[in-house]
Design an enzyme around this catalytic site. Structure first.
Site, PDB file in Angstrom:
ATOM      1  N   HIS A  39       0.800  -1.225   0.000  1.00  0.00           N
ATOM      2  CA  HIS A  39       0.000   0.000   0.000  1.00  0.00           C
ATOM      3  C   HIS A  39       0.830   1.271   0.000  1.00  0.00           C
ATOM      4  O   HIS A  39       0.294   2.364  -0.164  1.00  0.00           O
ATOM      5  CB  HIS A  39      -0.959   0.013   1.188  1.00  0.00           C
TER       6      HIS A  39
ATOM      7  N   ASP B 269      -2.245   1.711  -4.930  1.00  0.00           N
ATOM      8  CA  ASP B 269      -3.526   2.026  -4.287  1.00  0.00           C
ATOM      9  C   ASP B 269      -4.596   1.040  -4.738  1.00  0.00           C
ATOM     10  O   ASP B 269      -4.419   0.297  -5.704  1.00  0.00           O
ATOM     11  CB  ASP B 269      -3.944   3.460  -4.564  1.00  0.00           C
TER      12      ASP B 269
END
Lengths: 493, 373
Positions: free
Chosen positions: A463, A467
């Site tokens: 992350h 995304d």
């Protein structure tokens, strides 16, 4: 008796100590009392201590027997000690293996003649041992019968022991004399008892468990019942005049004996490396994204193509399709095929799609990768997978096959499962876990129910640089290629 | 309550008869000739184990005939790295097995016959068994020059070894087994029984290399079946039993309860490699990296098949010392085995700084260290 006398003498001295102290300290009464108490306590400690001393000396009063190396035959006088199975302080039962010696191409297992504790090993590894000289010192219990001084020719004693073994279909039942006595006293046939000791030896607990079973107590299933159940009773009636009808009253609240022990071992080798890798992996902030894929059309396509691949000597599974579709997707979303450095300061977009395939082997989890999928056809991927699988199961994969991966797919569905939470393998940034293909009812465009081949995919990504939207779009693209394999054709390079 | 001994003998005979119903055919309880239908070395070794642990050989003898698919069999206390070429074996899928008897290393294939003579410990007599085999061979082909030596080998034409012997003695049972080269592949035999590993220091039992020959080379009309039959006939004659060979299946758990566990144990890494007596390897090798030659010194101590001590001496600063230490540290406790080392090295590479040069140096070093295994 001696112990009791000793106690009495102790108390007398303690009493004297207390009296003396009482006379000396003439201060506050409370002070004297506390001193009195503490001294008394100390003496009490001394009592029990003395008591204990007496007890232990009673135990170590067992006889130390020198177990001599017996004749091995063929006139051999010396052997080399090759392996010890016991060490000083171990307890052994009769017939337990003590050591392995070798003489002129013959390997001999020396077994113990006594029950007891090993007190001394007379030889180190690779030393020469002499027939007739002591091999080990065993401390036997003074109360039990100790076998008389062993004769150099061991065999007559051996043949006597032979006859005391019962044989069922060539299987001997092993038990120490004490256990046999217990069995005899309770009219139990050793062949009916399941042995849980070493070599299926019958232990005292086994006899007790058997008795408990007779009275209807519930027992956990026995570990390995290798002793075959005896022949029907009518045929064995003439042999033993025992009467199964008389049950020995045993209290129902007998504790169930469980002989299992915890086992601790060090984490070494490959597992240690895995610990390091996984610790590093979980430092990456993961996020997950899951979806379901309708593989009905792909299943049909594979059926058609399987014989074609077979002709060329290659087994075609679903993986080559999954891998190729992933590579096509990575062309549009190259960030999923990237790598970040330690402090996440630089992203390297890797040019090659080296897609790793998780493999479960004897060692554990290894991930060989197919190199440069972006320029391989589905068939080439399939044959490379075959090669990796063969090498993997033979434990012959090289470092080149196991390193350099940029993206990983784990087909855990071959073992089972639907959704998973895969862990990213550094230095990669994404991974996909594929569940099993299930036949499930789904609705088509006309609102009708049809049979669909459904597989679930669970993606995990880093992350820090990826995304959710990117992952979702990649997954959709990958999904569309697989749900409609013809669409792969226009984008195939 | 003591069962009178006469009743006990009836007991045993009774069970013996029951077993006959199950398939074994005894003749007057005196002896038995068994032949395995399997060519899996582990299954066949398990049969020896089973007979050793379970049969009462007080008054009877057993002869067991077996042959294996290509395998190298090492003795109980030997070191496979010292005895055979594990690299060739891995490539050609030749198995490795460790037997429970002592002695040296042999190569088995379907052109080699194994004979196991089971007796009670007091009837253990290796020379008699070998003389029996010689008589059988001479009975088959009188012109064969075969004889037994005092090292319990069988020599053909005075020079060539055609059989090696090993034995195992337990508490009450003993067995003596020997090989017999009929039509084995001599080329593979000699390539596989030569160890390529240098610098091994070990107290393991060494093998004595010998010139070998096949019986088939002396007389091409001889086949394994003929030889097995001849030895069985001679055995039957000597022990006055029925010359009937009973075929057995080593995977049959009903006839041999517990045998599959024995087979499994013989295949474990802990038995085959882990039982190697401790040894050390001190050697050096050269690596070529980008046109420069590097000398690497390695000192590894192996105990129970696992690395106990590991020292790798590299030229200064070729690899960051931290990385080299990491490799040494992680190798300790790991199996002395190339697949484990590869997996370990690849896993460690994942957490090293990602730098092409470092990776290629690391891979080169690991590949070279693995050639020692």
């Amino acid at each position: 008796m001696a112990a009791v006398r000793a106690l009495r003498s102790c108390s007398r001295t303690a009493g004297r100590l207390i009296c003396v102290h009482h006379i000396r300290s003439c201060g506050s009464v409370r002070f004297i009392k506390s001193k009195y108490m503490s001294i008394f306590d100390k003496s009490a400690f001394k009592f029990s201590h003395q008591h204990r001393l007496f007890r232990t000396s009673a135990i170590s009063n067992g006889q130390i027997v020198q177990f001599k190396l017996s004749d091995i035959g063929e006139g051999i006088t010396e052997v080399t000690v090759k392996e010890w199975y016991v060490k000083e302080g171990d307890s052994v039962s009769q017939f337990d293996s003590i050591c392995e010696v070798q003489s002129d191409k013959a390997s001999v297992t020396i077994t113990s003649r006594y029950d007891g504790i090993i007190r001394k090993l007379h030889y180190n590894l690779d030393e020469i041992a002499y027939v007739g000289k002591p091999l080990v010192d065993i401390e036997t219990d003074a109360l039990k019968d100790v076998a008389s001084e062993e004769d150099v020719v061991e065999t007559p004693a051996v043949s006597h022991e032979e006859h005391t073994h019962q044989e069922i279909k060539g299987h001997k039942t092993l038990a120490t004399p004490a256990v046999r006595r217990l069995a005899m006293e309770n009219n139990i046939k050793l062949s009916e008892v399941v042995g849980t000791g070493k070599d299926n030896r019958i232990l005292k607990e086994d006899i007790l468990n058997y008795l408990a079973k007779q009275t209807g107590a519930i027992l956990p299933p026995s570990p390995k019942p290798e002793i075959i159940p005896p022949l029907p009773k009518s045929e064995t009636a003439p042999a033993a005049p025992k009467d199964k009808g008389t049950k020995i009253p045993i209290p129902i609240s007998k504790p169930i004996v469980f002989a299992g022990k915890d086992k601790t071992e060090a984490v070494t080798g490959f597992h240690k490396a895995m610990v390091k890798t996984m610790t590093a992996a979980l430092k990456i902030p993961h996020f997950g994204y899951c979806d379901e894929i309708d593989l009905t059309q792909l299943v049909q396509l594979r059926e058609e193509l399987k014989p074609l691949a077979q002709v060329r000597g290659v087994k075609l599974s679903f993986m080559p399709f999954f891998i190729k579709a992933a590579s096509l997707g990575l062309l549009h979303y190259p960030i999923l095929n990237a790598s970040v450095d330690e402090n996440c300061q630089n992203i390297t977009y890797k040019a090659s799609h080296n897609i790793g395939v998780a493999m479960d082997t004897e060692q554990g989890l290894i991930v060989p990768n197919v190199k440069n999928v972006q320029v391989c056809s589905v068939f080439e991927i399939a044959s490379e997978l075959n090669r990796l699988l063969t090498l993997g199961s033979a434990g012959q994969l090289g470092t080149n096959d196991l390193t350099g991966g940029t993206f990983t797919l784990s087909n855990i569905g071959t073992i089972g499962g639907t959704y998973a939470k895969p862990v990213i393998l550094p230095p990669e940034v994404a991974i996909g876990a594929l569940g099993k293909i299930q036949v499930l009812p789904r609705f088509n465009g006309n609102g009708e129910v049809f049979k669909a081949q459904i597989m679930n995919v669970s993606w995990s990504a880093d992350h820090r640089i990826i995304d959710g939207a990117t992952m979702a779009r990649f997954s959709n693209l990958w999904k569309s290629y697989l749900e409609n394999p013809a669409s792969m054709l226009i984008d195939l390079k | 309550m003591v069962i009178p001994s006469s009743l006990k003998n009836c007991f045993q005979l009774f069970y013996v008869l029951k077993i006959s119903a199950a398939g074994f055919k005894y003749t007057a309880n005196r002896g038995l000739i068994l032949q395995s239908v399997s060519s899996d070395v582990y299954q066949n070794l398990a049969v020896e184990d089973w007979i050793h642990d379970n049969m009462n050989l007080e008054n009877r003898q057993v002869l067991f005939l077996w042959r294996n698919s290509p395998t190298v069999v090492i003795g109980r206390h030997q070191n496979p790295w010292q005895e055979c070429n594990l690299k060739i074996m891995r490539k050609k899928n030749i198995k490795l097995a460790r037997r429970r008897s002592g002695g040296g290393t042999v190569y088995h294939d379907l052109g080699n016959i194994n004979f196991t003579f089971f007796t009670s410990k007091k009837k253990y007599e290796r020379m008699e068994n070998l003389k029996l085999v010689v008589r059988a061979l001479k009975g088959l082909r009188p012109q064969l020059d075969v004889r037994a030596t005092d090292r319990y080998d069988l020599l053909l034409d005075g020079n060539f070894k055609i059989s090696g012997t090993a034995a195992k003695l337990g508490r009450t049972v003993a067995y003596h087994h020997c090989t017999l080269l009929c039509s084995a592949d001599r080329f593979i035999l000699s390539s596989v029984l030569k160890s390529p590993y240098k610098g091994i220091k070990s107290n393991a039992t060494p093998s004595m290399p010998a010139l070998v020959k096949n019986l088939f080379e002396e007389d091409p009309t001889l086949t394994c079946e003929m030889v097995m039959d001849a030895v069985a006939a001679e055995y039957a004659r000597c022990h006055q039993i029925d010359h009937r060979i009973t075929l057995i299946n080593p995977a049959d758990e009903i006839v041999f309860p517990g045998i599959n566990n024995k087979t499994k144990e013989l295949q474990t890494w802990e038995w085959i490699y882990g039982k190697t007596p401790k040894f050390s390897i001190s050697t050096c090798f050269n690596m070529v990296y980008e046109q420069s030659l590097l000398e690497v010194k390695v000192d590894i101590h192996v105990k129970h098949g696992r690395i106990e001590v590991c020292n790798i001496d590299l030229p200064e600063q070729w690899l960051p010392p931290a990385m080299c230490n990491e490799l040494e540290k992680n190798l300790i406790g790991s199996k002395f085995c190339p697949s484990e080392t590869t997996a370990l090295a690849s896993a460690l590479l994942r957490i090293c700084p990602q730098n092409y040069e470092l990776h290629s140096k690391w891979s080169l070093l690991c590949e070279n260290v693995m050639t020692l295994m």
